[in-house]
Write a protein that holds these residues in place. Structure first.
Motif, PDB file in Angstrom:
ATOM      1  N   GLN A 119      64.714 -42.731  55.784  1.00  0.00           N
ATOM      2  CA  GLN A 119      64.406 -43.075  57.160  1.00  0.00           C
ATOM      3  C   GLN A 119      63.320 -44.131  57.270  1.00  0.00           C
ATOM      4  OE1 GLN A 119      63.900 -39.762  59.814  1.00  0.00           O
ATOM      5  NE2 GLN A 119      65.231 -38.443  58.590  1.00  0.00           N
ATOM      6  N   GLY A 120      62.734 -44.525  56.166  1.00  0.00           N
ATOM      7  CA  GLY A 120      61.795 -45.629  56.219  1.00  0.00           C
ATOM      8  C   GLY A 120      60.364 -45.204  56.423  1.00  0.00           C
ATOM      9  N   GLY A 121      59.578 -46.144  56.951  1.00  0.00           N
ATOM     10  CA  GLY A 121      58.135 -45.977  57.070  1.00  0.00           C
ATOM     11  C   GLY A 121      57.668 -44.772  57.864  1.00  0.00           C
ATOM     12  N   PRO A 122      58.139 -44.560  59.115  1.00  0.00           N
ATOM     13  CA  PRO A 122      57.653 -43.421  59.903  1.00  0.00           C
ATOM     14  C   PRO A 122      57.873 -42.081  59.216  1.00  0.00           C
ATOM     15  CG  PRO A 122      58.829 -44.969  61.304  1.00  0.00           C
ATOM     16  CD  PRO A 122      59.036 -45.423  59.908  1.00  0.00           C
ATOM     17  N   ALA A 123      59.046 -41.898  58.606  1.00  0.00           N
ATOM     18  CA  ALA A 123      59.312 -40.628  57.923  1.00  0.00           C
ATOM     19  C   ALA A 123      58.354 -40.419  56.763  1.00  0.00           C
ATOM     20  CB  ALA A 123      60.756 -40.603  57.423  1.00  0.00           C
ATOM     21  N   GLN A 124      58.052 -41.497  56.050  1.00  0.00           N
ATOM     22  CA  GLN A 124      57.116 -41.381  54.940  1.00  0.00           C
ATOM     23  C   GLN A 124      55.715 -41.034  55.443  1.00  0.00           C
ATOM     24  OE1 GLN A 124      57.765 -41.491  51.622  1.00  0.00           O
ATOM     25  NE2 GLN A 124      55.636 -40.853  51.462  1.00  0.00           N
ATOM     26  N   GLN A 125      55.334 -41.591  56.569  1.00  0.00           N
ATOM     27  CA  GLN A 125      54.018 -41.280  57.147  1.00  0.00           C
ATOM     28  C   GLN A 125      53.934 -39.810  57.558  1.00  0.00           C
ATOM     29  OE1 GLN A 125      53.381 -44.026  60.364  1.00  0.00           O
ATOM     30  NE2 GLN A 125      53.342 -45.823  59.022  1.00  0.00           N
ATOM     31  N   VAL A 126      55.000 -39.297  58.158  1.00  0.00           N
ATOM     32  CA  VAL A 126      55.015 -37.884  58.561  1.00  0.00           C
ATOM     33  C   VAL A 126      54.984 -36.994  57.327  1.00  0.00           C
ATOM     34  CG1 VAL A 126      56.345 -36.082  59.715  1.00  0.00           C
ATOM     35  CG2 VAL A 126      56.196 -38.374  60.730  1.00  0.00           C
ATOM     36  N   THR A 127      55.723 -37.362  56.289  1.00  0.00           N
ATOM     37  CA  THR A 127      55.719 -36.581  55.046  1.00  0.00           C
ATOM     38  C   THR A 127      54.325 -36.521  54.445  1.00  0.00           C
ATOM     39  OG1 THR A 127      58.018 -37.172  54.566  1.00  0.00           O
ATOM     40  CG2 THR A 127      56.674 -36.432  52.716  1.00  0.00           C
ATOM     41  N   THR A 128      53.652 -37.653  54.433  1.00  0.00           N
ATOM     42  CA  THR A 128      52.280 -37.683  53.901  1.00  0.00           C
ATOM     43  C   THR A 128      51.355 -36.802  54.731  1.00  0.00           C
ATOM     44  OG1 THR A 128      52.635 -39.934  53.082  1.00  0.00           O
ATOM     45  CG2 THR A 128      50.349 -39.186  53.313  1.00  0.00           C
ATOM     46  N   ALA A 129      51.504 -36.861  56.062  1.00  0.00           N
ATOM     47  CA  ALA A 129      50.661 -36.033  56.938  1.00  0.00           C
ATOM     48  C   ALA A 129      50.918 -34.551  56.696  1.00  0.00           C
ATOM     49  CB  ALA A 129      50.927 -36.397  58.397  1.00  0.00           C
ATOM     50  N   ILE A 130      52.169 -34.156  56.495  1.00  0.00           N
ATOM     51  CA  ILE A 130      52.498 -32.747  56.231  1.00  0.00           C
ATOM     52  C   ILE A 130      51.841 -32.291  54.935  1.00  0.00           C
ATOM     53  CG2 ILE A 130      54.375 -31.165  55.646  1.00  0.00           C
ATOM     54  CD1 ILE A 130      56.165 -32.794  57.550  1.00  0.00           C
ATOM     55  N   GLU A 131      51.975 -33.097  53.883  1.00  0.00           N
ATOM     56  CA  GLU A 131      51.403 -32.722  52.589  1.00  0.00           C
ATOM     57  C   GLU A 131      49.892 -32.566  52.678  1.00  0.00           C
ATOM     58  OE1 GLU A 131      52.746 -35.801  50.036  1.00  0.00           O
ATOM     59  OE2 GLU A 131      54.793 -35.008  49.850  1.00  0.00           O
ATOM     60  N   GLN A 132      49.252 -33.510  53.342  1.00  0.00           N
ATOM     61  CA  GLN A 132      47.788 -33.432  53.451  1.00  0.00           C
ATOM     62  C   GLN A 132      47.354 -32.228  54.290  1.00  0.00           C
ATOM     63  OE1 GLN A 132      46.704 -37.273  55.032  1.00  0.00           O
ATOM     64  NE2 GLN A 132      46.924 -38.320  53.053  1.00  0.00           N
ATOM     65  N   ALA A 133      48.044 -31.975  55.390  1.00  0.00           N
ATOM     66  CA  ALA A 133      47.664 -30.873  56.271  1.00  0.00           C
ATOM     67  C   ALA A 133      47.853 -29.519  55.584  1.00  0.00           C
ATOM     68  CB  ALA A 133      48.479 -30.933  57.554  1.00  0.00           C
ATOM     69  N   LEU A 134      48.994 -29.322  54.934  1.00  0.00           N
ATOM     70  CA  LEU A 134      49.255 -28.040  54.284  1.00  0.00           C
ATOM     71  C   LEU A 134      48.384 -27.832  53.054  1.00  0.00           C
ATOM     72  CD1 LEU A 134      53.149 -27.777  54.568  1.00  0.00           C
ATOM     73  CD2 LEU A 134      51.380 -26.895  56.108  1.00  0.00           C
ATOM     74  N   GLN A 135      47.995 -28.927  52.408  1.00  0.00           N
ATOM     75  CA  GLN A 135      47.086 -28.770  51.277  1.00  0.00           C
ATOM     76  C   GLN A 135      45.697 -28.336  51.745  1.00  0.00           C
ATOM     77  OE1 GLN A 135      46.678 -32.321  48.951  1.00  0.00           O
ATOM     78  NE2 GLN A 135      45.507 -31.335  47.327  1.00  0.00           N
ATOM     79  N   LYS A 136      45.304 -28.828  52.905  1.00  0.00           N
ATOM     80  CA  LYS A 136      43.993 -28.466  53.445  1.00  0.00           C
ATOM     81  C   LYS A 136      43.996 -27.054  54.025  1.00  0.00           C
ATOM     82  CE  LYS A 136      40.515 -30.118  56.735  1.00  0.00           C
ATOM     83  NZ  LYS A 136      40.194 -31.157  57.759  1.00  0.00           N
ATOM     84  N   GLN A 164      53.866 -38.881  66.559  1.00  0.00           N
ATOM     85  CA  GLN A 164      53.800 -39.626  67.814  1.00  0.00           C
ATOM     86  C   GLN A 164      54.297 -41.065  67.595  1.00  0.00           C
ATOM     87  OE1 GLN A 164      53.019 -37.976  70.588  1.00  0.00           O
ATOM     88  NE2 GLN A 164      52.594 -36.168  69.332  1.00  0.00           N
ATOM     89  N   GLY A 165      55.075 -41.560  68.559  1.00  0.00           N
ATOM     90  CA  GLY A 165      55.544 -42.952  68.485  1.00  0.00           C
ATOM     91  C   GLY A 165      56.748 -43.155  67.590  1.00  0.00           C
ATOM     92  N   ASN A 166      57.398 -42.096  67.150  1.00  0.00           N
ATOM     93  CA  ASN A 166      58.609 -42.227  66.343  1.00  0.00           C
ATOM     94  C   ASN A 166      59.562 -41.090  66.691  1.00  0.00           C
ATOM     95  OD1 ASN A 166      58.020 -39.878  64.466  1.00  0.00           O
ATOM     96  ND2 ASN A 166      56.266 -41.180  63.960  1.00  0.00           N
ATOM     97  N   GLU A 167      60.738 -41.098  66.086  1.00  0.00           N
ATOM     98  CA  GLU A 167      61.759 -40.091  66.367  1.00  0.00           C
ATOM     99  C   GLU A 167      62.000 -39.177  65.167  1.00  0.00           C
ATOM    100  OE1 GLU A 167      63.007 -39.654  69.315  1.00  0.00           O
ATOM    101  OE2 GLU A 167      61.900 -41.375  70.106  1.00  0.00           O
ATOM    102  N   VAL A 168      61.025 -39.085  64.276  1.00  0.00           N
ATOM    103  CA  VAL A 168      61.182 -38.262  63.082  1.00  0.00           C
ATOM    104  C   VAL A 168      61.245 -36.783  63.475  1.00  0.00           C
ATOM    105  CG1 VAL A 168      60.161 -37.606  60.870  1.00  0.00           C
ATOM    106  CG2 VAL A 168      59.993 -39.973  61.675  1.00  0.00           C
TER     107      VAL A 168
END
Length: 233
Positions: A119-136, A164-168
């Motif tokens: 899905q490109g950039g937005p999906a990768q950004q959401v994936t990174t946010a999930i990993e960081q949040a759940l690790q914390k 926010q700002g995407n359809e992921v």
């Protein structure tokens, strides 16, 4: 009877001096006549020699120019052959240059492989946010409870900001450790609803959250208290 000398003989000058002078005069006139043609011939020779010299000079000039042009052409040929030799040395003789894209693996079609990459950039950004949040702060529940902890809510809020700002869309998997399958299913559904409501409160609509309440089918005991969140495929 008296003998008289003939008049012609009487008038001839028999003086040695006068005879010598006459001979000298004749000799001088002959000398002058012979020197004149000699002088004219040497002048012709000088003119002819000068003309030949000029011709030789012009011929030498032309030959020198031709020699310089030949040397310049030979240098250019050597440079060209040197470059060609260098290129031949760099690549194997007779080997054909690979065509663009030859041997490359075909690019995966959209939707194949990792959903975040597909899905490109937005999906990768959401994936990174999930990993960081759940690790914390992992999203977990207490036993026999469907209420979110404060730490869990902070993690969900961090993920919602990345959405926010995407359809992921994301997928949420909840569990319950009851031995009774019906009770486990009911509790896992309540936990999924709590997470969906929390995302909606942070600005993410429910249709972007795919809830999967598995009951006790995929997790038991302590693992049943944990929640898995990922980008939806």
């Amino acid at each position: 009877m008296e003998h008289r000398a003939p008049p012609a003989l009487a008038s001839r000058d028999t003086s040695p001096i006068s005879g010598t002078a006459a001979v000298a005069g004749q000799s001088g006139s002959c000398s002058d006549a012979s020197h004149r043609p000699i002088t004219s011939q040497s002048g012709y020779r000088r003119q002819k020699g000068s003309s030949n010299f000029m011709r030789r000079k012009i011929a030498l000039t032309v030959a020198g120019a031709a020699m310089v042009a030949g040397l310049a052409g030979a240098c250019g040929s050597e440079d060209s052959s040197g470059s060609s030799g260098a290129n031949d040395a760099a690549s194997p003789s007779g080997a054909a240059a690979p065509s663009p894209g030859a041997g490359d693996a075909p690019a995966p079609a959209p939707g194949e492989g990792d959903p975040a990459q597909a899905q490109g950039g937005p999906a990768q950004q959401v994936t990174t946010a999930i990993e960081q949040a759940l690790q914390k702060a992992p999203v977990t529940f207490t036993p026999e409870n469907a209420e979110l902890t404060a730490e869990a809510k902070q993690s969900l809020e961090q993920i919602a900001k990345a959405m926010q700002g995407n359809e992921v869309k994301i997928k949420v998997a909840t569990h319950a450790g009851y031995p009774d399958a019906a009770k486990a299913k009911e509790l896992s559904e309540k936990r999924a609803e709590a997470i969906t409501s929390a995302f909606e409160g942070f600005g993410v609509s429910k249709d972007r959250v795919q809830a999967e309440a598995t009951g006790n089918e995929k997790a038991q005991d302590e693992q049943a208290l944990q929640t898995q969140i990922s980008v939806a495929g």
